[in-house]
Design a protein around this motif. Structure first.
Motif, PDB file in Angstrom:
ATOM      1  N   ALA A 294      52.973  30.663  35.387  1.00  0.00           N
ATOM      2  CA  ALA A 294      53.063  30.144  36.754  1.00  0.00           C
ATOM      3  C   ALA A 294      54.035  30.978  37.577  1.00  0.00           C
ATOM      4  CB  ALA A 294      53.527  28.687  36.742  1.00  0.00           C
ATOM      5  N   SER A 295      53.698  31.160  38.846  1.00  0.00           N
ATOM      6  CA  SER A 295      54.632  31.817  39.771  1.00  0.00           C
ATOM      7  C   SER A 295      54.032  31.846  41.171  1.00  0.00           C
ATOM      8  CB  SER A 295      54.976  33.232  39.326  1.00  0.00           C
ATOM      9  OG  SER A 295      56.144  33.685  40.005  1.00  0.00           O
ATOM     10  N   HIS A 296      54.820  32.400  42.097  1.00  0.00           N
ATOM     11  CA  HIS A 296      54.366  32.626  43.467  1.00  0.00           C
ATOM     12  C   HIS A 296      53.294  33.720  43.454  1.00  0.00           C
ATOM     13  CE1 HIS A 296      54.588  34.165  47.623  1.00  0.00           C
ATOM     14  NE2 HIS A 296      54.962  32.932  47.947  1.00  0.00           N
ATOM     15  N   PRO A 297      52.308  33.654  44.358  1.00  0.00           N
ATOM     16  CA  PRO A 297      51.233  34.662  44.356  1.00  0.00           C
ATOM     17  C   PRO A 297      51.731  36.099  44.442  1.00  0.00           C
ATOM     18  CG  PRO A 297      50.663  32.826  45.805  1.00  0.00           C
ATOM     19  CD  PRO A 297      52.070  32.593  45.358  1.00  0.00           C
ATOM     20  N   GLN A 298      52.771  36.350  45.221  1.00  0.00           N
ATOM     21  CA  GLN A 298      53.292  37.716  45.320  1.00  0.00           C
ATOM     22  C   GLN A 298      53.867  38.186  43.988  1.00  0.00           C
ATOM     23  OE1 GLN A 298      54.280  40.126  47.925  1.00  0.00           O
ATOM     24  NE2 GLN A 298      52.931  39.289  49.488  1.00  0.00           N
ATOM     25  N   ALA A 299      54.599  37.304  43.307  1.00  0.00           N
ATOM     26  CA  ALA A 299      55.177  37.667  42.014  1.00  0.00           C
ATOM     27  C   ALA A 299      54.087  37.931  40.986  1.00  0.00           C
ATOM     28  CB  ALA A 299      56.116  36.563  41.539  1.00  0.00           C
ATOM     29  N   ILE A 300      53.043  37.105  41.005  1.00  0.00           N
ATOM     30  CA  ILE A 300      51.924  37.306  40.080  1.00  0.00           C
ATOM     31  C   ILE A 300      51.267  38.669  40.327  1.00  0.00           C
ATOM     32  CG2 ILE A 300      49.608  36.485  39.467  1.00  0.00           C
ATOM     33  CD1 ILE A 300      50.678  33.615  40.072  1.00  0.00           C
ATOM     34  N   ALA A 301      51.075  38.987  41.601  1.00  0.00           N
ATOM     35  CA  ALA A 301      50.441  40.269  41.937  1.00  0.00           C
ATOM     36  C   ALA A 301      51.319  41.447  41.527  1.00  0.00           C
ATOM     37  CB  ALA A 301      50.154  40.319  43.437  1.00  0.00           C
ATOM     38  N   GLN A 302      52.643  41.285  41.656  1.00  0.00           N
ATOM     39  CA  GLN A 302      53.567  42.371  41.318  1.00  0.00           C
ATOM     40  C   GLN A 302      53.653  42.612  39.807  1.00  0.00           C
ATOM     41  OE1 GLN A 302      57.231  41.159  43.261  1.00  0.00           O
ATOM     42  NE2 GLN A 302      56.121  40.864  45.186  1.00  0.00           N
ATOM     43  N   CYS A 303      53.164  41.639  39.019  1.00  0.00           N
ATOM     44  CA  CYS A 303      53.221  41.753  37.553  1.00  0.00           C
ATOM     45  C   CYS A 303      51.820  41.766  36.946  1.00  0.00           C
ATOM     46  CB  CYS A 303      54.022  40.593  36.976  1.00  0.00           C
ATOM     47  SG  CYS A 303      55.699  40.456  37.619  1.00  0.00           S
ATOM     48  N   ARG A 304      50.846  42.164  37.733  1.00  0.00           N
ATOM     49  CA  ARG A 304      49.444  42.100  37.317  1.00  0.00           C
ATOM     50  C   ARG A 304      49.195  42.883  36.023  1.00  0.00           C
ATOM     51  NH1 ARG A 304      47.717  44.276  41.504  1.00  0.00           N
ATOM     52  NH2 ARG A 304      47.456  42.414  42.800  1.00  0.00           N
ATOM     53  N   ARG A 305      49.721  44.082  35.914  1.00  0.00           N
ATOM     54  CA  ARG A 305      49.474  44.923  34.743  1.00  0.00           C
ATOM     55  C   ARG A 305      50.085  44.293  33.488  1.00  0.00           C
ATOM     56  NH1 ARG A 305      51.929  50.413  35.689  1.00  0.00           N
ATOM     57  NH2 ARG A 305      50.382  50.376  37.378  1.00  0.00           N
ATOM     58  N   PHE A 306      51.294  43.763  33.598  1.00  0.00           N
ATOM     59  CA  PHE A 306      51.941  43.121  32.451  1.00  0.00           C
ATOM     60  C   PHE A 306      51.116  41.935  31.975  1.00  0.00           C
ATOM     61  CE2 PHE A 306      54.505  39.568  30.981  1.00  0.00           C
ATOM     62  CZ  PHE A 306      55.177  40.120  29.904  1.00  0.00           C
ATOM     63  N   LEU A 307      50.659  41.118  32.891  1.00  0.00           N
ATOM     64  CA  LEU A 307      49.874  39.942  32.519  1.00  0.00           C
ATOM     65  C   LEU A 307      48.571  40.357  31.838  1.00  0.00           C
ATOM     66  CD1 LEU A 307      50.418  37.716  35.699  1.00  0.00           C
ATOM     67  CD2 LEU A 307      51.459  37.418  33.442  1.00  0.00           C
ATOM     68  N   HIS A 308      47.953  41.415  32.328  1.00  0.00           N
ATOM     69  CA  HIS A 308      46.705  41.889  31.715  1.00  0.00           C
ATOM     70  C   HIS A 308      46.947  42.376  30.300  1.00  0.00           C
ATOM     71  CE1 HIS A 308      43.638  44.953  30.766  1.00  0.00           C
ATOM     72  NE2 HIS A 308      42.798  44.099  31.359  1.00  0.00           N
ATOM     73  N   ASP A 309      48.061  43.062  30.076  1.00  0.00           N
ATOM     74  CA  ASP A 309      48.329  43.645  28.761  1.00  0.00           C
ATOM     75  C   ASP A 309      48.811  42.618  27.737  1.00  0.00           C
ATOM     76  OD1 ASP A 309      47.637  46.067  29.815  1.00  0.00           O
ATOM     77  OD2 ASP A 309      49.709  46.773  30.102  1.00  0.00           O
ATOM     78  N   HIS A 310      49.520  41.564  28.189  1.00  0.00           N
ATOM     79  CA  HIS A 310      50.162  40.646  27.243  1.00  0.00           C
ATOM     80  C   HIS A 310      49.617  39.217  27.274  1.00  0.00           C
ATOM     81  CE1 HIS A 310      53.148  43.892  27.682  1.00  0.00           C
ATOM     82  NE2 HIS A 310      53.495  43.589  26.439  1.00  0.00           N
ATOM     83  N   PHE A 311      49.087  38.786  28.411  1.00  0.00           N
ATOM     84  CA  PHE A 311      48.665  37.382  28.527  1.00  0.00           C
ATOM     85  C   PHE A 311      47.325  37.293  29.259  1.00  0.00           C
ATOM     86  CE2 PHE A 311      53.243  37.220  28.065  1.00  0.00           C
ATOM     87  CZ  PHE A 311      53.396  36.251  27.085  1.00  0.00           C
ATOM     88  N   ASP A 313      44.626  36.058  28.300  1.00  0.00           N
ATOM     89  CA  ASP A 313      43.914  34.793  28.074  1.00  0.00           C
ATOM     90  C   ASP A 313      44.627  33.592  28.687  1.00  0.00           C
ATOM     91  OD1 ASP A 313      41.942  36.089  26.632  1.00  0.00           O
ATOM     92  OD2 ASP A 313      43.003  35.853  24.713  1.00  0.00           O
ATOM     93  N   ALA A 314      45.806  33.790  29.229  1.00  0.00           N
ATOM     94  CA  ALA A 314      46.576  32.670  29.785  1.00  0.00           C
ATOM     95  C   ALA A 314      46.016  32.247  31.138  1.00  0.00           C
ATOM     96  CB  ALA A 314      48.043  33.063  29.927  1.00  0.00           C
ATOM     97  N   ASP A 315      46.116  30.948  31.411  1.00  0.00           N
ATOM     98  CA  ASP A 315      45.773  30.446  32.754  1.00  0.00           C
ATOM     99  C   ASP A 315      46.874  30.839  33.728  1.00  0.00           C
ATOM    100  OD1 ASP A 315      43.448  29.190  31.830  1.00  0.00           O
ATOM    101  OD2 ASP A 315      44.552  27.355  31.311  1.00  0.00           O
ATOM    102  N   ILE A 316      46.487  31.204  34.916  1.00  0.00           N
ATOM    103  CA  ILE A 316      47.455  31.563  35.965  1.00  0.00           C
ATOM    104  C   ILE A 316      47.545  30.399  36.945  1.00  0.00           C
ATOM    105  CG2 ILE A 316      48.083  33.178  37.784  1.00  0.00           C
ATOM    106  CD1 ILE A 316      48.144  34.350  34.955  1.00  0.00           C
ATOM    107  N   GLN A 317      48.757  29.909  37.160  1.00  0.00           N
ATOM    108  CA  GLN A 317      48.971  28.786  38.067  1.00  0.00           C
ATOM    109  C   GLN A 317      49.881  29.235  39.215  1.00  0.00           C
ATOM    110  OE1 GLN A 317      49.575  24.991  36.279  1.00  0.00           O
ATOM    111  NE2 GLN A 317      50.711  24.154  38.018  1.00  0.00           N
ATOM    112  N   VAL A 318      49.428  29.000  40.422  1.00  0.00           N
ATOM    113  CA  VAL A 318      50.178  29.414  41.614  1.00  0.00           C
ATOM    114  C   VAL A 318      51.157  28.326  42.030  1.00  0.00           C
ATOM    115  CG1 VAL A 318      49.955  29.943  44.079  1.00  0.00           C
ATOM    116  CG2 VAL A 318      48.353  30.935  42.438  1.00  0.00           C
ATOM    117  N   THR A 319      52.373  28.733  42.353  1.00  0.00           N
ATOM    118  CA  THR A 319      53.387  27.802  42.852  1.00  0.00           C
ATOM    119  C   THR A 319      53.921  28.298  44.194  1.00  0.00           C
ATOM    120  OG1 THR A 319      55.138  28.956  41.645  1.00  0.00           O
ATOM    121  CG2 THR A 319      54.084  27.089  40.537  1.00  0.00           C
ATOM    122  N   ALA A 320      54.656  27.450  44.884  1.00  0.00           N
ATOM    123  CA  ALA A 320      55.171  27.793  46.215  1.00  0.00           C
ATOM    124  C   ALA A 320      56.302  28.806  46.153  1.00  0.00           C
ATOM    125  CB  ALA A 320      55.632  26.538  46.946  1.00  0.00           C
ATOM    126  N   SER A 321      56.965  28.917  45.005  1.00  0.00           N
ATOM    127  CA  SER A 321      58.068  29.874  44.855  1.00  0.00           C
ATOM    128  C   SER A 321      58.258  30.174  43.377  1.00  0.00           C
ATOM    129  CB  SER A 321      59.370  29.305  45.440  1.00  0.00           C
ATOM    130  OG  SER A 321      59.832  28.205  44.670  1.00  0.00           O
TER     131      SER A 321
END
Length: 463
Positions: A294-311, A313-321
């Protein structure tokens, strides 16, 4: 008869008051009081013209009193057998907004009172080290009372509290030497040393957001943070319930924050500063196998490559901050948050990975919003929004030429849809210089004749 306090502003009805109004056989009140509770009136309704005749109303009547009936309200007209239902008064709201204990306050009303006597009461209470809350009337002049107090050696803070409880609520703090301007007919005053003013700064919440970190880096005054759920709410509150707002406007990896650009167009605020904050993201969790990130959409986008390589299969949940994500992760097993290292300490989370952003040159630019333009420093930036009169060949070229011909450097130009029609755009422009610089002022004057709209967002020191 029941005399019911309806509160000082919208949506302040107590359950007891709501029940009394909805079950009344007849309702009486001023135009303003009726407007505040109109959705709850289910019987006949009558506007009161002469308050002195309230005692002649039927026994089953409900009489509406703005604020609280016993704070210069209609409670003084009650008969011994009448019920009085309290309401949320402007005094309570003012104390909450200014963070003053009500025990420190002496309440004084100037409604239909001898103004000379009112001034003497204010002087007496201040000499007893009380802070006074004043309900003025049309004859009450703040500048006159300020001069009166100064003549008696009292230099004290003064707060003008306008339209408390309404969406356009406004609180401005000054002193008896420089009293604030009163811009509304619906206002109250607080005068005294209990207004130990701390700058109230609005940031994205909860505690620990990058927005709060940026504000902490920028502010050098005694301050209190107020946490909001979204950017538009911060922007709309500047100059009302908060003095300043700190919000993200662009990131070096993901570009501009659309909700910030939209809010800057909509609300009458002024950019008074900017902060460039290095952003280092960590993956935080409490325990268990990670199933959700879970994280803010900007933070998720800034870590896109890490999430693809390590997680992947994980669900991504958007939060306000990012801090909201950390707080969520602290109460749920199997949930990880993308947030700062400082946030991990605040919410008791373990740091699973550090520096998971795609680039170590990850910076977010935050802007500080206020109401007054800072004086020129010689190293300033001005931000504007421009709506071209019509889409035609060379229109943007001519606009930019006004800056180029004056040797004004543009540091940013970005288009954004007006949301009125496809292909219709606004231009957000940052340029070097201050609105009070001659060449900037001249450029703005020339541009005004070329465009449908220009909004100066502010001139402020460069970070």
């Amino acid at each position: 008869m029941k005399i019911v306090g309806v509160g000082a502003g919208r949506n302040l009805l107590t359950l007891e008051a709501k029940d009394a109004i909805e079950n009344a056989s007849a309702v009486y009140g001023s135009k303003r009081a009726i407007q505040l509770v109109n959705d709850h009136i289910k019987s006949t309704c009558h506007e009161i013209k002469d308050y002195r005749r309230i005692s002649e109303l039927p026994d089953g009547a409900v009489v509406l009193s703005t604020g609280d009936p016993m704070l210069s309200g209609l409670g003084r007209f009650a008969k011994p057998d009448d019920d009085i239902i309290p309401g949320i008064s402007s005094l309570q709201i003012a104390c909450a907004r200014l963070r003053i204990e009500q025990t420190e306050i002496a309440a004084i009303t100037a409604h239909a009172r001898d103004i000379v006597h009112v001034r003497e009461l204010i002087l007496r209470e201040l000499s007893l080290e009380k802070t006074v809350f004043i309900l003025p009337d049309a004859r009450f002049d703040l500048h006159e009372i300020s001069k009166f107090l100064l003549d008696h050696g009292l230099s004290v803070p003064v707060a003008v509290c306008e339209r408390l409880g309404y969406p356009d609520e406004r609180i401005v703090i000054g002193t008896t030497e420089e009293p604030p301007d009163v811009k509304s007919d619906l206002f109250s005053l607080v005068i005294g040393d209990a207004i130990n003013h701390r700058t109230v700064i609005g940031v994205l919440g909860p505690e620990g957001t990058f927005s709060e970190q940026a504000a902490t880096k920028w502010i050098d005054l005694p301050s209190t943070f107020r946490y909001f759920d979204d950017i538009a709410e911060i922007v709309s509150s500047v100059g009302k319930s908060i003095d300043l707002g700190v919000i993200p406007v662009e990131n070096s990896l993901e570009g501009s924050v659309g909700s910030t650009l939209d809010a800057l167009l909509k609300y009458p605020v002024t950019i008074v500063g900017e902060i460039n904050l290095p952003v280092r993201h960590c993956l935080l969790a409490k325990s268990g196998t990670i199933r959700t990130v879970a994280s803010h959409p900007q933070a998720i986008a800034q870590c896109r490559r890490f999430l693809h390589d390590h997680f992947s299969d994980a669900d991504i949940q958007v939060t306000a901050s990012t801090a909201q994500a950390a707080r969520f992760a602290s109460t749920h097993d199997g949930v990880a948050a993308i947030a700062s290292e400082e946030t991990a300490l605040r919410y008791g989370l373990d740091i699973l990975f550090r520096d998971i952003q795609e680039s170590n040159e990850n910076h977010t630019r935050f802007i500080v919003l206020g109401t007054d333009t800072p004086a020129p420093t010689g190293q300033d930036k001005t931000s504007i929004i421009v709506d071209l009169r019509k889409d035609r060949p060379g229109a943007l070229y001519e606009l930019l030429g006004e800056f180029a011909s004056r040797n004004i450097n543009l540091t940013k130009i970005e288009s954004r849809p007006t949301k009125k029609a496809l292909g219709d755009y606004l231009f957000y422009i940052d340029l070097e210089g201050h609105i009070h610089d001659d060449k900037i002022h001249d450029a703005m004057q020339s541009i005004r004749g070329m465009v449908a709209m220009i909004k100066v967002l502010g001139s402020y020191p460069q970070a």
